[in-house]
Motif scaffolding. Sequence first.
Motif, PDB file in Angstrom:
ATOM      1  N   ALA A 212       0.809  -1.209   0.000  1.00 21.21           N
ATOM      2  CA  ALA A 212       0.000   0.000   0.000  1.00 21.21           C
ATOM      3  C   ALA A 212       0.848   1.266   0.000  1.00 21.21           C
ATOM      4  N   LYS A 213       2.008   1.213   0.646  1.00 20.18           N
ATOM      5  CA  LYS A 213       2.880   2.386   0.715  1.00 20.18           C
ATOM      6  C   LYS A 213       3.809   2.490  -0.497  1.00 20.18           C
ATOM      7  N   ASN A 214       3.923   1.401  -1.248  1.00 16.95           N
ATOM      8  CA  ASN A 214       4.800   1.378  -2.431  1.00 16.95           C
ATOM      9  C   ASN A 214       4.005   0.793  -3.599  1.00 16.95           C
ATOM     10  N   PHE A 215       2.889   1.449  -3.909  1.00 16.07           N
ATOM     11  CA  PHE A 215       1.954   0.885  -4.877  1.00 16.07           C
ATOM     12  C   PHE A 215       2.656   0.635  -6.205  1.00 16.07           C
ATOM     13  N   THR A 217       1.811  -0.340  -9.417  1.00 10.84           N
ATOM     14  CA  THR A 217       1.324  -0.165 -10.790  1.00 10.84           C
ATOM     15  C   THR A 217       0.753   1.238 -10.984  1.00 10.84           C
ATOM     16  N   ALA A 218       0.654   1.637 -12.236  1.00  8.98           N
ATOM     17  CA  ALA A 218       0.216   3.006 -12.546  1.00  8.98           C
ATOM     18  C   ALA A 218      -1.285   3.191 -12.327  1.00  8.98           C
ATOM     19  N   VAL A 219      -2.059   2.146 -12.580  1.00  8.78           N
ATOM     20  CA  VAL A 219      -3.516   2.253 -12.495  1.00  8.78           C
ATOM     21  C   VAL A 219      -4.006   1.620 -11.194  1.00  8.78           C
ATOM     22  N   LYS A 220      -4.685   2.419 -10.389  1.00  2.00           N
ATOM     23  CA  LYS A 220      -5.237   1.887  -9.147  1.00  2.00           C
ATOM     24  C   LYS A 220      -6.592   1.244  -9.399  1.00  2.00           C
ATOM     25  N   PRO A 221      -6.843   0.088  -8.775  1.00  2.00           N
ATOM     26  CA  PRO A 221      -8.160  -0.538  -8.910  1.00  2.00           C
ATOM     27  C   PRO A 221      -9.265   0.355  -8.357  1.00  2.00           C
ATOM     28  N   GLN A 222     -10.464   0.173  -8.916  1.00  2.00           N
ATOM     29  CA  GLN A 222     -11.635   0.924  -8.486  1.00  2.00           C
ATOM     30  C   GLN A 222     -11.998   0.585  -7.050  1.00  2.00           C
ATOM     31  N   PHE A 223     -11.924  -0.696  -6.705  1.00  2.00           N
ATOM     32  CA  PHE A 223     -12.164  -1.150  -5.336  1.00  2.00           C
ATOM     33  C   PHE A 223     -11.526  -2.518  -5.157  1.00  2.00           C
ATOM     34  N   GLY A 224     -11.524  -3.006  -3.917  1.00  2.00           N
ATOM     35  CA  GLY A 224     -10.878  -4.280  -3.635  1.00  2.00           C
ATOM     36  C   GLY A 224     -11.690  -5.168  -2.720  1.00  2.00           C
ATOM     37  N   ILE A 225     -11.405  -6.482  -2.799  1.00  2.00           N
ATOM     38  CA  ILE A 225     -12.024  -7.482  -1.934  1.00  2.00           C
ATOM     39  C   ILE A 225     -10.923  -8.353  -1.364  1.00  2.00           C
ATOM     40  N   LEU A 226     -10.822  -8.394  -0.054  1.00  2.00           N
ATOM     41  CA  LEU A 226      -9.871  -9.250   0.645  1.00  2.00           C
ATOM     42  C   LEU A 226     -10.566 -10.557   1.039  1.00  2.00           C
ATOM     43  N   ASP A 278      -5.461  -7.063   6.314  1.00  2.00           N
ATOM     44  CA  ASP A 278      -4.741  -6.514   5.168  1.00  2.00           C
ATOM     45  C   ASP A 278      -5.507  -5.395   4.459  1.00  2.00           C
ATOM     46  N   HIS A 279      -6.822  -5.401   4.562  1.00  2.00           N
ATOM     47  CA  HIS A 279      -7.605  -4.375   3.856  1.00  2.00           C
ATOM     48  C   HIS A 279      -7.418  -2.977   4.442  1.00  2.00           C
ATOM     49  N   VAL A 280      -7.008  -2.900   5.708  1.00  2.66           N
ATOM     50  CA  VAL A 280      -6.902  -1.588   6.353  1.00  2.66           C
ATOM     51  C   VAL A 280      -5.794  -0.737   5.727  1.00  2.66           C
ATOM     52  N   PRO A 281      -4.543  -1.238   5.602  1.00  2.00           N
ATOM     53  CA  PRO A 281      -3.536  -0.399   4.934  1.00  2.00           C
ATOM     54  C   PRO A 281      -3.860  -0.127   3.470  1.00  2.00           C
ATOM     55  N   VAL A 282      -4.538  -1.069   2.801  1.00  2.00           N
ATOM     56  CA  VAL A 282      -4.905  -0.830   1.406  1.00  2.00           C
ATOM     57  C   VAL A 282      -5.868   0.354   1.319  1.00  2.00           C
ATOM     58  N   TYR A 285      -3.545   3.660   3.049  1.00  2.00           N
ATOM     59  CA  TYR A 285      -2.327   4.142   2.401  1.00  2.00           C
ATOM     60  C   TYR A 285      -2.415   4.144   0.879  1.00  2.00           C
ATOM     61  N   ALA A 286      -3.087   3.149   0.301  1.00  2.00           N
ATOM     62  CA  ALA A 286      -3.214   3.105  -1.153  1.00  2.00           C
ATOM     63  C   ALA A 286      -4.456   3.834  -1.639  1.00  2.00           C
ATOM     64  N   GLY A 287      -5.402   4.087  -0.740  1.00  2.16           N
ATOM     65  CA  GLY A 287      -6.610   4.799  -1.113  1.00  2.16           C
ATOM     66  C   GLY A 287      -7.556   3.987  -1.975  1.00  2.16           C
ATOM     67  N   ILE A 288      -7.491   2.661  -1.852  1.00  2.16           N
ATOM     68  CA  ILE A 288      -8.395   1.783  -2.606  1.00  2.16           C
ATOM     69  C   ILE A 288      -9.463   1.274  -1.642  1.00  2.16           C
TER      70      ILE A 288
END
Length: 338
Positions: A212-215, A217-226, A278-282, A285-288
């Motif tokens: 999350a702190k060193n993302f 790829t250039a394109v961030k996903p719209q949302f995520g599922i852990l 794991d979803h919390v830092p994502v 920090y990653a804003g996803i």
Amino acid sequence: MRTNLNPLFGCLVAVFLTTVTFGCKGKASGNVNTTDTVATAKPVGPSFNADSAYAFTAAQCAFGPRVMNSAAHDKCGKWIVEKFKQYGCEVKEQTADLKGYDGTVLKSTNIIARFNPQAKRRILICAHWDSRPWADNDPDSTNHKKPVMAANDGASGVAVMLELARQLQADKKLTVGVDFVCFDAEDWGVPTWATGYQNSEDSWALGAQYYAKNFPTAVKPQFGILLDMVGGEGAQFYREGMSVQLAPDVVGRVWEAAKSAGYGSYFPDNIGGMVTDDHVPVNQYAGIPTVDIIPYYPDCQQSSFGPTWHTVNDTMEHIDKNTLQAVGQTVIQVLYSL
């Protein structure tokens, strides 16, 4: 993993930690109605194959506990990479030397497998792939320094992702991209028997923090599922508290998808524990916006995560194909409803 009543960062250490005889299976045990929403269900996408996901779970366990800095860990990591490549994903290994709670240098590898890598609209599906080094919630204290096989707490989530990748390659109809991420170094949090160490929240989810702190790829996903512990007997997946707080729209999307797929009984609308995972830092920090599909056993005194959590009993004998099916088909429903 940590169940927490406060919105603090960290990962899984049990909440209702009363030692009882092994075998409690919570409210869901033996009475999950798998047909409650089938009559009104409107499933979309391919049919998830639970037999295949079960085999992928067993294959990881065949390496032994995937404890950080071990041969089993490294061999399993290579196997995961090759499987994702086999199913048409572009794979990157994000390596880092991370420090454990006691100063141990952990040779960590986040495995990032991108399906349809050219797509600009992307969804994140993630799980952790390492094993807990210590069964420190086992009812038998003589097991507290033994490693956990982690059939459910690790392998099941990766197995569902591998089966999803296999299905997507075969179907060839999904237009969005999917970033499958296997987080490493999730389960190295301070053990209950350790003395002289503060049970720091950030000693958990080290791989996810780094990602999350060193993302990468250039394109961030719209949302995520852990996906965390998605194969256990008698599991139900209540709406997890941190997910409701950090990504409420995604929670609504996933839990409605479960109903549409015919698995609403596995995904109650009730709020479960507040889990820092794991979803919390994502999220932070990653804003996803990312939600956690994680079981909640309200009546299991040994742990709200179920009776095998962080015990030597987290083995294939307690993996349920029906649970894998419910979670896998729900994720397919989400992806094909976009």
